[in-house]
Design a protein around this motif. Sequence first.
Motif, PDB file in Angstrom:
ATOM      1  N   LEU A   1       0.828  -1.210   0.000  1.00  0.00           N
ATOM      2  CA  LEU A   1       0.000   0.000   0.000  1.00  0.00           C
ATOM      3  C   LEU A   1       0.861   1.258   0.000  1.00  0.00           C
ATOM      4  CD1 LEU A   1      -2.736  -1.040   2.596  1.00  0.00           C
ATOM      5  CD2 LEU A   1      -3.086  -0.678   0.146  1.00  0.00           C
ATOM      6  N   PHE A   2       1.896   1.272   0.821  1.00  0.00           N
ATOM      7  CA  PHE A   2       2.761   2.447   0.893  1.00  0.00           C
ATOM      8  C   PHE A   2       3.471   2.675  -0.436  1.00  0.00           C
ATOM      9  CE2 PHE A   2       6.610   4.792   1.849  1.00  0.00           C
ATOM     10  CZ  PHE A   2       6.148   5.798   2.686  1.00  0.00           C
ATOM     11  N   GLN A   3       3.977   1.622  -1.035  1.00  0.00           N
ATOM     12  CA  GLN A   3       4.692   1.757  -2.306  1.00  0.00           C
ATOM     13  C   GLN A   3       3.776   2.237  -3.423  1.00  0.00           C
ATOM     14  OE1 GLN A   3       6.537  -2.053  -2.898  1.00  0.00           O
ATOM     15  NE2 GLN A   3       7.880  -1.827  -1.112  1.00  0.00           N
TER      16      GLN A   3
ATOM     17  N   ASP B   1      -3.100   6.872   3.227  1.00  0.00           N
ATOM     18  CA  ASP B   1      -4.117   6.852   4.287  1.00  0.00           C
ATOM     19  C   ASP B   1      -4.286   5.451   4.852  1.00  0.00           C
ATOM     20  OD1 ASP B   1      -4.491   9.525   3.906  1.00  0.00           O
ATOM     21  OD2 ASP B   1      -6.393   9.337   2.824  1.00  0.00           O
ATOM     22  N   ARG B   2      -4.447   4.478   3.976  1.00  0.00           N
ATOM     23  CA  ARG B   2      -4.638   3.097   4.428  1.00  0.00           C
ATOM     24  C   ARG B   2      -3.363   2.548   5.053  1.00  0.00           C
ATOM     25  NH1 ARG B   2      -6.760  -0.454  -0.283  1.00  0.00           N
ATOM     26  NH2 ARG B   2      -6.931  -1.998   1.389  1.00  0.00           N
ATOM     27  N   ALA B   3      -2.227   2.899   4.470  1.00  0.00           N
ATOM     28  CA  ALA B   3      -0.962   2.416   5.019  1.00  0.00           C
ATOM     29  C   ALA B   3      -0.766   2.933   6.445  1.00  0.00           C
ATOM     30  CB  ALA B   3       0.203   2.846   4.135  1.00  0.00           C
ATOM     31  N   TYR B   4      -1.050   4.213   6.643  1.00  0.00           N
ATOM     32  CA  TYR B   4      -0.899   4.782   7.987  1.00  0.00           C
ATOM     33  C   TYR B   4      -1.809   4.064   8.979  1.00  0.00           C
ATOM     34  CZ  TYR B   4      -0.929   7.974  11.927  1.00  0.00           C
ATOM     35  OH  TYR B   4      -0.839   8.488  13.192  1.00  0.00           O
ATOM     36  N   PHE B   5      -3.050   3.847   8.589  1.00  0.00           N
ATOM     37  CA  PHE B   5      -3.994   3.189   9.492  1.00  0.00           C
ATOM     38  C   PHE B   5      -3.474   1.813   9.928  1.00  0.00           C
ATOM     39  CE2 PHE B   5      -7.526   0.433  10.524  1.00  0.00           C
ATOM     40  CZ  PHE B   5      -8.302   1.213  11.365  1.00  0.00           C
ATOM     41  N   ILE B   6      -2.933   1.052   8.988  1.00  0.00           N
ATOM     42  CA  ILE B   6      -2.456  -0.297   9.310  1.00  0.00           C
ATOM     43  C   ILE B   6      -1.187  -0.237  10.150  1.00  0.00           C
ATOM     44  CG2 ILE B   6      -1.536  -2.434   8.332  1.00  0.00           C
ATOM     45  CD1 ILE B   6      -3.449  -1.993   5.958  1.00  0.00           C
TER      46      ILE B   6
ATOM     47  N   GLY C   1       6.266   7.588  12.473  1.00  0.00           N
ATOM     48  CA  GLY C   1       6.999   8.833  12.664  1.00  0.00           C
ATOM     49  C   GLY C   1       7.327   9.500  11.346  1.00  0.00           C
ATOM     50  N   TYR C   2       7.774   8.709  10.384  1.00  0.00           N
ATOM     51  CA  TYR C   2       8.127   9.251   9.069  1.00  0.00           C
ATOM     52  C   TYR C   2       6.908   9.893   8.399  1.00  0.00           C
ATOM     53  CZ  TYR C   2       9.778   9.409   4.229  1.00  0.00           C
ATOM     54  OH  TYR C   2      10.130   9.813   2.968  1.00  0.00           O
ATOM     55  N   MET C   3       5.747   9.265   8.532  1.00  0.00           N
ATOM     56  CA  MET C   3       4.545   9.790   7.889  1.00  0.00           C
ATOM     57  C   MET C   3       4.065  11.060   8.584  1.00  0.00           C
ATOM     58  SD  MET C   3       2.709   6.157   6.866  1.00  0.00           S
ATOM     59  CE  MET C   3       1.585   6.798   5.612  1.00  0.00           C
TER      60      MET C   3
ATOM     61  N   GLY D   1       3.900  14.308   6.451  1.00  0.00           N
ATOM     62  CA  GLY D   1       2.497  14.573   6.151  1.00  0.00           C
ATOM     63  C   GLY D   1       1.898  13.584   5.175  1.00  0.00           C
ATOM     64  N   MET D   2       2.448  12.387   5.102  1.00  0.00           N
ATOM     65  CA  MET D   2       1.913  11.342   4.217  1.00  0.00           C
ATOM     66  C   MET D   2       0.784  10.592   4.928  1.00  0.00           C
ATOM     67  SD  MET D   2       5.307   9.605   2.552  1.00  0.00           S
ATOM     68  CE  MET D   2       6.294  10.437   1.318  1.00  0.00           C
ATOM     69  N   GLY D   3      -0.445  10.783   4.462  1.00  0.00           N
ATOM     70  CA  GLY D   3      -1.577  10.047   5.011  1.00  0.00           C
ATOM     71  C   GLY D   3      -2.041  10.527   6.361  1.00  0.00           C
ATOM     72  N   VAL D   4      -1.447  11.609   6.875  1.00  0.00           N
ATOM     73  CA  VAL D   4      -1.781  12.109   8.203  1.00  0.00           C
ATOM     74  C   VAL D   4      -1.293  13.550   8.291  1.00  0.00           C
ATOM     75  CG1 VAL D   4       0.410  11.422   9.277  1.00  0.00           C
ATOM     76  CG2 VAL D   4      -1.681  11.465  10.671  1.00  0.00           C
ATOM     77  N   ASP D   5      -1.805  14.305   9.257  1.00  0.00           N
ATOM     78  CA  ASP D   5      -1.356  15.689   9.419  1.00  0.00           C
ATOM     79  C   ASP D   5       0.135  15.730   9.727  1.00  0.00           C
ATOM     80  OD1 ASP D   5      -3.910  16.587   9.004  1.00  0.00           O
ATOM     81  OD2 ASP D   5      -4.393  16.781  11.141  1.00  0.00           O
ATOM     82  N   GLN D   6       0.804  16.695   9.139  1.00  0.00           N
ATOM     83  CA  GLN D   6       2.241  16.857   9.391  1.00  0.00           C
ATOM     84  C   GLN D   6       2.447  17.399  10.801  1.00  0.00           C
ATOM     85  OE1 GLN D   6       4.327  19.618   6.810  1.00  0.00           O
ATOM     86  NE2 GLN D   6       6.167  18.363   6.880  1.00  0.00           N
ATOM     87  N   ASP D   7       3.300  16.710  11.562  1.00  0.00           N
ATOM     88  CA  ASP D   7       3.546  17.099  12.952  1.00  0.00           C
ATOM     89  C   ASP D   7       4.940  16.620  13.343  1.00  0.00           C
ATOM     90  OD1 ASP D   7       3.624  17.508  15.689  1.00  0.00           O
ATOM     91  OD2 ASP D   7       1.554  16.896  16.022  1.00  0.00           O
TER      92      ASP D   7
END
Length: 245
Positions: A55-57, A62-67, A85-87, A91-97
Motif C-alpha cells: 500500500l505504501f509503495q 491513508d490506508r498504510a498509515y492506518f495499518i 513517525g516518518y509519515m 504529512g503522508m496520510g496524516v497531518d504533518q507534525d
Amino acid sequence: TLAATVNSMNRLQSIAWMALVALLATSVQAQRHTGITADFTDSRTLKVQRKVEELFQRGDFDRAYFIYRNELVPTGDKYAQYMVGYMHLTGMGVDQDPVLASAWYRLSAERGTPQFIEVRDKIMGGMTDGERRRSDQEYTELRREYSDLAILLAAIKRGVRDMRSMTGSRLAGNSSALTVIEVQSLTQTRDAADYYQRVERDLERHLTLLSEIDGFQDLRTADPARVDIDEIERLVDERLNTFQD
C-alpha cells in the motif's frame, strides 16, 4: 519571519531525506526479526506487514498509515513505529507534525538501531524547549502503550492469568478430556495439558526477555505459577516513568 520559516522548512526537508535514507539502509526484515518482535510475530502479522508495504509503495498513504498505526505498532514492530513517525514528519496520510514524529522516532530507536537513533537525534537537536517538553509528553504516552516493556508486561499478565486459571481445574485429573481451541488460529485444537505447558514456556520466555532488555532482577528462576505480577508491574511502571535518550 519569512527567513525563519524557510530555514525551518529546509531543516524538515533535510530530516525527511535522512529518514528516507535510514529506511533504505535498514533492512525491513532485520528490524522485524530481532529482539522482542520475533517473539510476537505470527503468520497473520507477516501478511499484514506485506500488505502495508504494498500500500505504501503504491502511494495509498491513508490506508498504510492506518495499518501501521493500529495493527503493527501494538505488536512492537519497530519498523512500523518508525514509519508512523516518518509519515507524521512528511504529512503522508496524516497531518504533518514534526514534534509527534520525534516521539515515534524515539520509540522506534529504543533497541539501539543506529539509523533510527541518527534520525531521532537530528530532529530532537533542533527543537525549542517547548517542543522538547511536548515531545517528552508524547513519548511518555507512547512508551506506556507500545514500548517493549509495555508489550512484554501485557504478555506476562496474560500468561499469569492463564496459568492461574489452571488452579482447581480438571487438569490435575484426566486432562486429555479437555480440548482447547486457540482463537487466533481457529485451525488447531490442543490437549489442555499441552496448551498450558506451552503457556508456561511462553511465560518463562517473556520473564527472561524482561530480565534481559532492561536489567531487572533475574526473573528466569521464578516459578511462573507464583510470579509476583504486582511487583513486576511496579518495576515496569518505574522504568516507563523515567527515560534517557
